[in-house]
Design an enzyme around this catalytic site. Sequence first.
Site, short mmCIF file in Angstrom:
data_model
loop_
_atom_site.label_atom_id
_atom_site.label_comp_id
_atom_site.label_asym_id
_atom_site.label_seq_id
_atom_site.Cartn_x
_atom_site.Cartn_y
_atom_site.Cartn_z
N ARG A 96 0.83 -1.20 0.00
CA ARG A 96 0.00 0.00 0.00
C ARG A 96 0.87 1.25 0.00
O ARG A 96 0.52 2.25 -0.62
CB ARG A 96 -0.87 -0.04 1.27
CG ARG A 96 -1.75 1.14 1.46
CD ARG A 96 -2.73 0.91 2.60
NE ARG A 96 -2.15 1.17 3.91
CZ ARG A 96 -2.81 1.05 5.06
NH1 ARG A 96 -4.06 0.63 5.05
NH2 ARG A 96 -2.24 1.31 6.20
N ARG A 114 0.73 7.63 2.12
CA ARG A 114 0.70 7.80 3.56
C ARG A 114 2.11 7.87 4.11
O ARG A 114 2.93 7.00 3.86
CB ARG A 114 -0.07 6.65 4.23
CG ARG A 114 -1.54 6.84 4.16
CD ARG A 114 -2.29 5.73 4.83
NE ARG A 114 -1.92 5.54 6.24
CZ ARG A 114 -2.71 4.94 7.13
NH1 ARG A 114 -3.90 4.50 6.74
NH2 ARG A 114 -2.32 4.78 8.37
N ARG A 172 4.08 0.57 14.25
CA ARG A 172 2.61 0.58 14.39
C ARG A 172 2.09 -0.78 14.82
O ARG A 172 1.15 -0.87 15.62
CB ARG A 172 1.96 1.02 13.05
CG ARG A 172 2.10 2.53 12.82
CD ARG A 172 1.86 2.92 11.39
NE ARG A 172 0.52 2.64 10.93
CZ ARG A 172 0.19 2.46 9.65
NH1 ARG A 172 1.12 2.54 8.71
NH2 ARG A 172 -1.04 2.23 9.32
P1 AMP Z 1 -5.18 4.62 11.00
O1 AMP Z 1 -5.51 5.29 9.72
O2 AMP Z 1 -6.40 4.23 11.78
O3 AMP Z 1 -4.22 3.48 10.85
O4 AMP Z 1 -4.44 5.72 11.89
C1 AMP Z 1 -3.22 6.32 11.49
C2 AMP Z 1 -2.52 6.93 12.68
O5 AMP Z 1 -3.36 7.94 13.28
C3 AMP Z 1 -2.21 5.98 13.82
O6 AMP Z 1 -1.00 5.27 13.62
C4 AMP Z 1 -2.14 6.92 15.01
O7 AMP Z 1 -0.93 7.64 15.02
C5 AMP Z 1 -3.25 7.92 14.70
N1 AMP Z 1 -4.54 7.47 15.26
C6 AMP Z 1 -5.66 7.11 14.56
N2 AMP Z 1 -6.65 6.75 15.38
C7 AMP Z 1 -6.16 6.86 16.64
C8 AMP Z 1 -6.68 6.61 17.93
N3 AMP Z 1 -7.94 6.15 18.10
N4 AMP Z 1 -5.89 6.85 19.00
C9 AMP Z 1 -4.63 7.32 18.86
N5 AMP Z 1 -4.06 7.56 17.68
C10 AMP Z 1 -4.81 7.34 16.57
#
Ligand code: AMP
Length: 215
Positions: A143, A149, A160
Amino acid sequence: MTNISGPMPGENFLHMLNIVIFGPPGSGKGTQSARIVKKYDLIHLSTGDMMREEMKNDTPLGREVRGYIDKGLLVPDEVVLKEIDMHINRHLDKPGFIFDGFPRTIVQARALDQMLEAEGLPISLVISVDVEEEELFKRMMGRGEDSGRSDDAEHIIRRRLEVYKEQTLPLISYYMEQGKIASINGMSPVDQVFDKITRAIDTYLESQTVLPVVD
Ligand code: AMP
Protein backbone atom coordinates in the site's frame (compact mmCIF):
# COMPACT_ATOMS: atom_id res chain seq x y z
CA MET A 1 -48.81 3.90 27.28
CA THR A 2 -47.42 4.28 23.79
CA ASN A 3 -44.89 7.01 23.37
CA ILE A 4 -46.07 8.94 20.33
CA SER A 5 -44.10 12.09 20.97
CA GLY A 6 -40.73 10.67 19.81
CA PRO A 7 -37.64 9.85 21.82
CA MET A 8 -37.40 10.99 25.45
CA PRO A 9 -34.17 12.68 26.49
CA GLY A 10 -31.42 10.08 26.46
CA GLU A 11 -33.38 7.84 24.08
CA ASN A 12 -32.97 7.70 20.35
CA PHE A 13 -35.11 5.18 18.53
CA LEU A 14 -33.78 5.94 15.08
CA HIS A 15 -30.15 5.51 16.01
CA MET A 16 -29.87 1.76 16.49
CA LEU A 17 -26.64 0.25 15.29
CA ASN A 18 -23.21 1.19 16.63
CA ILE A 19 -20.36 -0.91 15.35
CA VAL A 20 -16.69 -0.87 16.24
CA ILE A 21 -14.50 -2.35 13.52
CA PHE A 22 -11.40 -3.58 15.20
CA GLY A 23 -8.14 -4.97 13.88
CA PRO A 24 -4.45 -4.32 13.35
CA PRO A 25 -3.22 -1.78 10.82
CA GLY A 26 -3.49 -3.29 7.34
CA SER A 27 -6.38 -5.61 8.23
CA GLY A 28 -8.71 -3.90 5.76
CA LYS A 29 -10.84 -1.96 8.28
CA GLY A 30 -11.08 1.08 6.03
CA THR A 31 -12.08 -0.90 2.95
CA GLN A 32 -14.68 -2.92 4.83
CA SER A 33 -16.01 0.16 6.65
CA ALA A 34 -16.73 1.88 3.33
CA ARG A 35 -18.85 -1.10 2.27
CA ILE A 36 -20.63 -1.43 5.62
CA VAL A 37 -21.49 2.27 5.62
CA LYS A 38 -23.07 1.96 2.18
CA LYS A 39 -25.12 -1.14 2.99
CA TYR A 40 -26.39 -0.09 6.43
CA ASP A 41 -26.46 3.69 5.99
CA LEU A 42 -24.14 4.37 8.92
CA ILE A 43 -21.88 7.31 9.68
CA HIS A 44 -18.22 6.38 9.25
CA LEU A 45 -16.03 7.77 12.02
CA SER A 46 -12.38 7.02 11.25
CA THR A 47 -10.03 8.80 13.63
CA GLY A 48 -7.12 8.13 11.23
CA ASP A 49 -9.01 9.87 8.40
CA MET A 50 -9.89 12.78 10.71
CA MET A 51 -6.23 13.25 11.66
CA ARG A 52 -5.02 12.98 8.05
CA GLU A 53 -7.57 15.61 7.01
CA GLU A 54 -6.29 17.97 9.72
CA MET A 55 -2.69 17.34 8.61
CA LYS A 56 -3.59 17.95 4.98
CA ASN A 57 -5.19 21.28 5.89
CA ASP A 58 -2.24 22.13 8.12
CA THR A 59 -4.50 23.10 11.04
CA PRO A 60 -3.12 23.54 14.59
CA LEU A 61 -4.53 20.07 15.42
CA GLY A 62 -2.92 18.65 12.26
CA ARG A 63 0.43 20.09 13.28
CA GLU A 64 0.02 18.74 16.82
CA VAL A 65 -0.71 15.15 15.72
CA ARG A 66 1.78 14.88 12.87
CA GLY A 67 4.71 14.20 15.19
CA TYR A 68 2.96 11.14 16.62
CA ILE A 69 1.55 9.78 13.38
CA ASP A 70 4.80 10.07 11.44
CA LYS A 71 6.55 8.08 14.17
CA GLY A 72 3.88 5.37 14.20
CA LEU A 73 2.82 6.31 17.74
CA LEU A 74 -0.69 6.86 19.05
CA VAL A 75 -2.01 10.39 19.32
CA PRO A 76 -2.78 11.20 23.01
CA ASP A 77 -6.16 9.95 24.20
CA GLU A 78 -7.51 13.38 25.15
CA VAL A 79 -6.87 14.75 21.64
CA VAL A 80 -8.64 11.82 19.94
CA LEU A 81 -11.51 11.84 22.43
CA LYS A 82 -12.25 15.53 21.92
CA GLU A 83 -12.36 15.01 18.17
CA ILE A 84 -14.59 11.92 18.29
CA ASP A 85 -16.99 13.50 20.80
CA MET A 86 -17.51 16.40 18.41
CA HIS A 87 -18.27 14.06 15.50
CA ILE A 88 -20.66 11.87 17.53
CA ASN A 89 -22.68 14.88 18.61
CA ARG A 90 -22.93 16.12 15.06
CA HIS A 91 -24.64 12.93 13.83
CA LEU A 92 -26.90 11.71 16.62
CA ASP A 93 -29.91 11.80 14.29
CA LYS A 94 -28.44 9.09 12.01
CA PRO A 95 -29.16 5.32 12.08
CA GLY A 96 -25.80 4.51 13.63
CA PHE A 97 -22.03 4.80 13.63
CA ILE A 98 -19.16 2.67 12.57
CA PHE A 99 -16.03 3.44 14.56
CA ASP A 100 -12.91 2.65 12.53
CA GLY A 101 -9.48 2.83 14.17
CA PHE A 102 -11.13 3.92 17.40
CA PRO A 103 -10.98 3.05 20.27
CA ARG A 104 -7.31 2.08 20.37
CA THR A 105 -6.68 2.13 24.12
CA ILE A 106 -8.63 1.02 27.18
CA VAL A 107 -8.99 4.68 28.19
CA GLN A 108 -10.63 5.41 24.82
CA ALA A 109 -12.91 2.37 25.06
CA ARG A 110 -14.16 3.38 28.51
CA ALA A 111 -14.69 6.96 27.38
CA LEU A 112 -16.62 5.79 24.30
CA ASP A 113 -18.89 3.61 26.46
CA GLN A 114 -19.60 6.62 28.66
CA MET A 115 -20.28 8.95 25.73
CA LEU A 116 -22.68 6.50 24.08
CA GLU A 117 -24.40 5.45 27.28
CA ALA A 118 -25.11 9.08 28.08
CA GLU A 119 -27.13 9.12 24.84
CA GLY A 120 -28.73 5.73 25.51
CA LEU A 121 -26.90 4.29 22.48
CA PRO A 122 -24.51 1.52 23.53
CA ILE A 123 -22.14 -0.29 21.18
CA SER A 124 -24.01 -3.10 19.43
CA LEU A 125 -21.10 -5.24 18.32
CA VAL A 126 -17.37 -5.19 17.76
CA ILE A 127 -16.19 -6.74 14.52
CA SER A 128 -12.68 -8.02 14.98
CA VAL A 129 -10.90 -8.59 11.66
CA ASP A 130 -8.12 -11.12 12.19
CA VAL A 131 -5.15 -11.16 9.82
CA GLU A 132 -1.75 -12.80 10.33
CA GLU A 133 1.17 -10.47 10.96
CA GLU A 134 3.19 -11.44 7.90
CA GLU A 135 0.22 -10.72 5.65
CA LEU A 136 -0.37 -7.33 7.36
CA PHE A 137 3.19 -6.35 6.74
CA LYS A 138 3.00 -7.40 3.10
CA ARG A 139 -0.23 -5.46 2.54
CA MET A 140 1.04 -2.27 4.14
CA MET A 141 4.34 -2.39 2.29
CA GLY A 142 2.39 -2.79 -0.95
CA ARG A 143 0.00 0.00 0.00
CA GLY A 144 2.90 2.34 0.85
CA GLU A 145 3.87 2.41 -2.79
CA ASP A 146 0.67 4.21 -3.77
CA SER A 147 -1.16 5.34 -0.60
CA GLY A 148 0.99 8.43 -0.18
CA ARG A 149 0.70 7.80 3.56
CA SER A 150 3.71 9.11 5.45
CA ASP A 151 3.37 6.24 7.96
CA ASP A 152 3.49 3.38 5.44
CA ALA A 153 7.30 3.12 5.47
CA GLU A 154 8.88 -0.12 6.70
CA HIS A 155 10.25 0.93 10.11
CA ILE A 156 7.07 2.89 10.88
CA ILE A 157 4.90 -0.07 9.95
CA ARG A 158 6.87 -2.23 12.39
CA ARG A 159 6.34 0.36 15.13
CA ARG A 160 2.61 0.58 14.39
CA LEU A 161 2.27 -3.18 14.71
CA GLU A 162 4.15 -3.11 18.05
CA VAL A 163 1.98 -0.28 19.32
CA TYR A 164 -1.09 -2.22 18.23
CA LYS A 165 -0.02 -5.29 20.19
CA GLU A 166 0.88 -3.34 23.31
CA GLN A 167 -1.88 -0.76 23.53
CA THR A 168 -4.79 -1.88 21.37
CA LEU A 169 -4.92 -5.68 21.58
CA PRO A 170 -6.01 -5.58 25.26
CA LEU A 171 -9.33 -4.22 24.01
CA ILE A 172 -10.22 -7.73 22.85
CA SER A 173 -10.62 -8.85 26.49
CA TYR A 174 -12.46 -5.63 27.33
CA TYR A 175 -15.12 -6.27 24.68
CA MET A 176 -15.05 -10.05 25.15
CA GLU A 177 -16.17 -9.50 28.74
CA GLN A 178 -19.09 -7.49 27.37
CA GLY A 179 -19.93 -10.36 24.97
CA LYS A 180 -19.65 -8.03 21.99
CA ILE A 181 -16.86 -9.50 19.86
CA ALA A 182 -17.62 -11.09 16.50
CA SER A 183 -14.35 -12.52 15.25
CA ILE A 184 -13.95 -12.55 11.47
CA ASN A 185 -11.22 -14.33 9.53
CA GLY A 186 -9.79 -11.46 7.47
CA MET A 187 -7.32 -13.51 5.43
CA SER A 188 -9.82 -14.15 2.60
CA PRO A 189 -10.47 -11.88 -0.41
CA VAL A 190 -12.30 -8.58 0.28
CA ASP A 191 -15.73 -9.79 -0.95
CA GLN A 192 -15.64 -12.88 1.25
CA VAL A 193 -14.61 -10.89 4.31
CA PHE A 194 -17.51 -8.52 3.64
CA ASP A 195 -19.94 -11.46 3.39
CA LYS A 196 -18.83 -12.67 6.81
CA ILE A 197 -19.20 -9.19 8.26
CA THR A 198 -22.73 -8.80 6.88
CA ARG A 199 -23.62 -12.20 8.36
CA ALA A 200 -22.50 -10.96 11.78
CA ILE A 201 -24.39 -7.66 11.43
CA ASP A 202 -27.58 -9.21 10.02
CA THR A 203 -27.65 -11.78 12.82
CA TYR A 204 -27.34 -8.96 15.30
CA LEU A 205 -30.12 -6.97 13.66
CA GLU A 206 -32.45 -9.98 13.51
CA SER A 207 -31.92 -11.34 17.01
CA GLN A 208 -29.59 -9.02 18.98
CA THR A 209 -27.18 -11.96 19.08
CA VAL A 210 -23.45 -11.54 18.58
CA LEU A 211 -21.93 -14.49 16.67
CA PRO A 212 -18.58 -15.01 18.42
CA VAL A 213 -16.85 -16.42 15.33
CA VAL A 214 -17.69 -16.05 11.64
CA ASP A 215 -15.39 -18.11 9.45
P1 AMP B 1 -5.18 4.62 11.00
O1 AMP B 1 -5.51 5.29 9.72
O2 AMP B 1 -6.40 4.23 11.78
O3 AMP B 1 -4.22 3.48 10.85
O4 AMP B 1 -4.44 5.72 11.89
C1 AMP B 1 -3.22 6.32 11.49
C2 AMP B 1 -2.52 6.93 12.68
O5 AMP B 1 -3.36 7.94 13.28
C3 AMP B 1 -2.21 5.98 13.82
O6 AMP B 1 -1.00 5.27 13.62
C4 AMP B 1 -2.14 6.92 15.01
O7 AMP B 1 -0.93 7.64 15.02
C5 AMP B 1 -3.25 7.92 14.70
N1 AMP B 1 -4.54 7.47 15.26
C6 AMP B 1 -5.66 7.11 14.56
N2 AMP B 1 -6.65 6.75 15.38
C7 AMP B 1 -6.16 6.86 16.64
C8 AMP B 1 -6.68 6.61 17.93
N3 AMP B 1 -7.94 6.15 18.10
N4 AMP B 1 -5.89 6.85 19.00
C9 AMP B 1 -4.63 7.32 18.86
N5 AMP B 1 -4.06 7.56 17.68
C10 AMP B 1 -4.81 7.34 16.57
